[in-house]
Scaffold this active site. Structure first.
Site, PDB file in Angstrom:
ATOM      1  N   ASP A 337       0.825  -1.206   0.000  1.00 38.53           N
ATOM      2  CA  ASP A 337       0.000   0.000   0.000  1.00 38.53           C
ATOM      3  C   ASP A 337       0.867   1.267   0.000  1.00 38.53           C
ATOM      4  OD1 ASP A 337      -2.171   1.642   0.186  1.00 38.53           O
ATOM      5  OD2 ASP A 337      -2.971   0.752   2.017  1.00 38.53           O
ATOM      6  N   ASP A 448      -6.545  -6.972  -2.144  1.00 45.18           N
ATOM      7  CA  ASP A 448      -7.024  -6.896  -0.769  1.00 45.18           C
ATOM      8  C   ASP A 448      -8.497  -6.493  -0.717  1.00 45.18           C
ATOM      9  OD1 ASP A 448      -6.807  -7.044   2.001  1.00 45.18           O
ATOM     10  OD2 ASP A 448      -5.003  -5.814   2.098  1.00 45.18           O
ATOM     11  N   ASP A 516      -3.132 -11.589   8.814  1.00 48.72           N
ATOM     12  CA  ASP A 516      -2.230 -10.456   9.065  1.00 48.72           C
ATOM     13  C   ASP A 516      -1.325 -10.725  10.257  1.00 48.72           C
ATOM     14  OD1 ASP A 516      -3.087  -8.913   6.969  1.00 48.72           O
ATOM     15  OD2 ASP A 516      -4.382  -7.617   8.154  1.00 48.72           O
TER      16      ASP A 516
END
Length: 693
Positions: A337, A448, A516
């Site tokens: 990101d 995502d 995550d």
């Protein structure tokens, strides 16, 4: 193999070890006959089952309940219906059998209720039976699908009570295996969030007394990446049925106009008499053969920049990380990101899929070329289904998001959900992503999905609740279109970690982001649960920094972090600029070792030797004459020696050599007495390789 009785009313689908049989009675009732060990028409077992009468009358119960192959709403039925429809005139189904046909190894049974045709599909692949349904409205009136499940599975009668296994969790704690006795009534799991969800994987297993390597296990897995529901029901007469499909409730899926149809997702079922381990290996083999794209190609070792940089990235910084990644043997470098739009935080930029000109003045191509020159592939992160209110896209098209007119919009992570059911949204995303993948040497996309549905409205649409289904179908169509246009690009499914993992998305992606949570100790439990249904070939796992900055601050050795992550598709996510030369050199050795054992891990048969319950845990992979054991010790108690590991999947009459030590072991000894790991203390780990000689 598909067998059909001479009268065309009994069908048997068989794999190498199991069979599934069903029968159409003279009254037109489709009954389940058998799901279990292999039978054939030649043995007359199916005919014997077909002539068994239904139960005698019992007040307030239906003899069809618990025996019908696909129970519909309407008539003398009281179980949970797999199909519930309504028109302006009536609700429910009163269907009649029309015909059956076959195409290859697929069986189709066609029924009709007025203008609605219902086709039940069956296909055996290995020992996994795929089932799905097609609903075709041939008119003239529209038909509303309130509920359209993919299948109902019926278990045989057993004296002992059934035990239900499922995978539950939450963000950073996905795939937690839990088991409990099944009681009377309905046990319902699912997602009402618009995606598969962190809370449950769409899989259940039932057994009576199975162990890891012995006993019969029945398992079912749904291939759908939106809201879903699986209901396990123990009926009043103790029979058990499992029903599952798209959508969480019965409020409505779609409205089919004349000429329109809907095909449900696949709901796959597996019977195994090899315990939970045998069932897992059968699921893994099925997915590698029939679900996962290019599963015979091993996935590369990757580096991902997120934990090293977060949003604070630049082209020069990424190039520096790439050089370090290449030096330790990484094969795929991924920019996460922060590379696009005004994306300097999570408050802006989503929806504007063009490189940030301040950070990448000439786009992504120079960085991609540099990564390629270092001998690595190049990857990027995207989140196409989301938009920030602070974005050029939202300012131009605020009506493209899911919203309820007159209601407050909910923002999670400062973002809203695009309505991917809209064709104009699909076309916009196609143009953005196709341009992106054509403008730079991109080999990999981490896709995502970081936000659940909350305001799932579509003002102005005649049937707005269809967005729950059509968003997923739009997502699938976009992925399919991109894969066709860019066949060299691999895709990873991510949803804040493990929030979108199912057979549907796995048929369109090359790997999935498991969680995550990259803490190596937590990951052992997550990976243990994940392996119940899905293979290591798709299970991405990273080595990140110590202390763990993401969650718990735990300190662990590089050895422990690597061995934990080597159980799947190995990745590195730490800040390599902060690693010492000694750490980088050690990392290179671990990466080199992983590349040697990678074919076993990603394509071999998995044996869970000991579950991660606080002491010694281990997994073993076997491929041909080679085997590898990944063993981890959480803690050694009271100074007692760590127990030996009894291996599996070996030839007891053969000898096996460890290439590192030159030690020779007999297969029978390894199977019955075990292998000493030499682990001690806390958070210790080792890799043991053996080769048949």
């Amino acid at each position: 193999m598909l067998e059909i009785a001479e009268n065309g009313r009994t069908w048997i689908l068989s794999g190498p070890a199991s069979s599934y049989a069903l029968h159409l009675t003279a009254e037109g009732e489709l009954l389940h006959l058998h799901w279990g060990p292999r039978i054939t028409l030649a043995d007359a077992d199916a005919e014997a089952l077909a002539v068994r009468p239904l139960p005698e009358y019992w007040p307030f119960e239906s003899p069809l309940d618990g025996r019908e192959e696909y129970p519909v709403e309407g008539g003398p039925r009281f179980t949970r219906p797999a199909l519930s429809v309504r028109t302006d005139e009536r609700r429910g189904t009163e269907w009649s059998f029309e015909a059956y046909d076959t195409e290859g190894d697929e069986l189709r049974l066609r029924f009709r209720d007025a203008g609605l045709t219902v086709t039940l599909h069956y296909r055996m692949r290995h020992d996994v039976l795929e089932r799905w349904v097609t609903l075709d409205n041939q008119g003239p009136a529209p038909v509303e699908l309130l509920r359209a499940d993919s299948a109902t599975w019926t278990l045989p009668d057993r004296e002992d009570g059934w035990r239900l296994s499922q995978l539950h969790g939450r963000w950073a704690a996905e795939s937690q295996l839990t088991q409990a006795p099944l009681t009377y009534g309905d046990k319902v799991i699912g997602s009402r969030r618009g995606h598969t969800g962190h809370q449950h994987l769409p899989w259940v297993a039932l057994d009576t007394d199975a162990t890891e390597e012995r006993g019969e296990v029945y398992g079912c897995a749904l291939g759908w990446s939106g809201s879903w529901r699986i209901a396990v029901a123990q009926l009043p007469d103790a029979r058990v049925q499992i029903t599952g499909g798209a959508g969480y409730d019965d409020s409505g899926l779609l409205s089919l106009a004349a000429g329109e149809s809907f095909t449900t997702p696949v709901f796959a079922g597996l019977w195994s008499d090899g315990g939970f381990g045998g069932a897992s290996r059968a699921w893994h083999a099925y997915q590698r053969a029939y679900v996962i794209p290019d599963a015979d190609q091993d996935r590369p070792v990757l580096f991902n920049s997120w934990e090293a940089t977060n949003f604070d990235i630049s082209e020069e910084q990424q190039e520096a990380l790439a050089r370090r990644a290449a030096a330790i043997g990484v094969e795929l470098f991924v920019v996460d990101d922060g590379w696009f739009g005004a994306r300097t935080s999570d408050r802006a930029g989503l929806g504007d899929w063009a490189p940030n000109p301040d950070r990448f003045p000439s786009g992504l191509k120079p960085l991609g070329d540099q990564v390629r020159a270092l001998g690595m592939q190049f990857g990027i992160w995207v989140e196409p289904e989301m938009v920030n209110p602070d974005s050029e896209l939202y300012r131009a098209h605020p009506d493209w998001v899911q919203f309820q007119a007159g209601r407050k919009q909910t923002e999670f992570r400062n973002q809203l959900v695009l309505n991917l059911a809209r064709e104009d949204v699909q076309e916009y995303l196609w143009g953005q992503l196709d341009t992106l993948l054509s403008s730079a040497p991109v080999d990999y996309v981490k896709w995502d999905f970081n936000r659940c549905f909350t305001d799932a409205g579509w003002p102005g649409d005649a049937y707005p609740q269809r967005l729950w289904v059509d968003h997923v179908r739009g997502f699938y169509a976009l992925l399919d279109r991109l894969r066709e246009a860019h066949p060299g690009v691999a895709f990873e499914s991510c949803s804040g970690g493990g929030g979108r993992i199912d057979l549907g998305v796995m048929s369109r992606t090359d790997q999935v982001w498991t969680s995550d949570n990259t803490d190596p100790l937590d990951r052992l439990v997550i990976q243990h649960g994940f392996s119940q249904i899905h293979p290591a070939r798709v299970m991405a796992a990273w080595v990140t920094d110590s202390p763990n900055t993401q969650l718990n601050g735990r300190v662990s050795s590089l050895r422990f972090r690597f061995v934990s992550a080597m159980a799947g598709v190995l990745g590195v996510g730490g800040d390599l600029e902060e690693w010492t030369e000694e750490e980088l050199a050690e990392a290179r050795e671990w990466v080199d070792l992983y590349k040697e054992i990678r074919p076993l891990v990603q394509r071999g048969d998995l044996y869970r030797l000991r579950p991660p319950r606080g002491g010694l845990s281990a997994v073993q992979y076997v491929l041909g004459d080679e085997t590898v054991v990944l063993a981890c010790l959480q803690a050694q108690h009271y100074g007692e020696p760590v127990p030996a590991l009894r291996l599996r999947g070996l030839d007891p009459a053969a000898s096996y050599e460890c290439p590192e030590t030159g030690e020779i072991h007999r297969g029978a000894v390894l199977l019955h007495h075990g292998l000493r790991t030499r682990l001690r203390g806390d958070l210790d780990a080792t890799v043991i390789r053996l080769r048949r000689i």
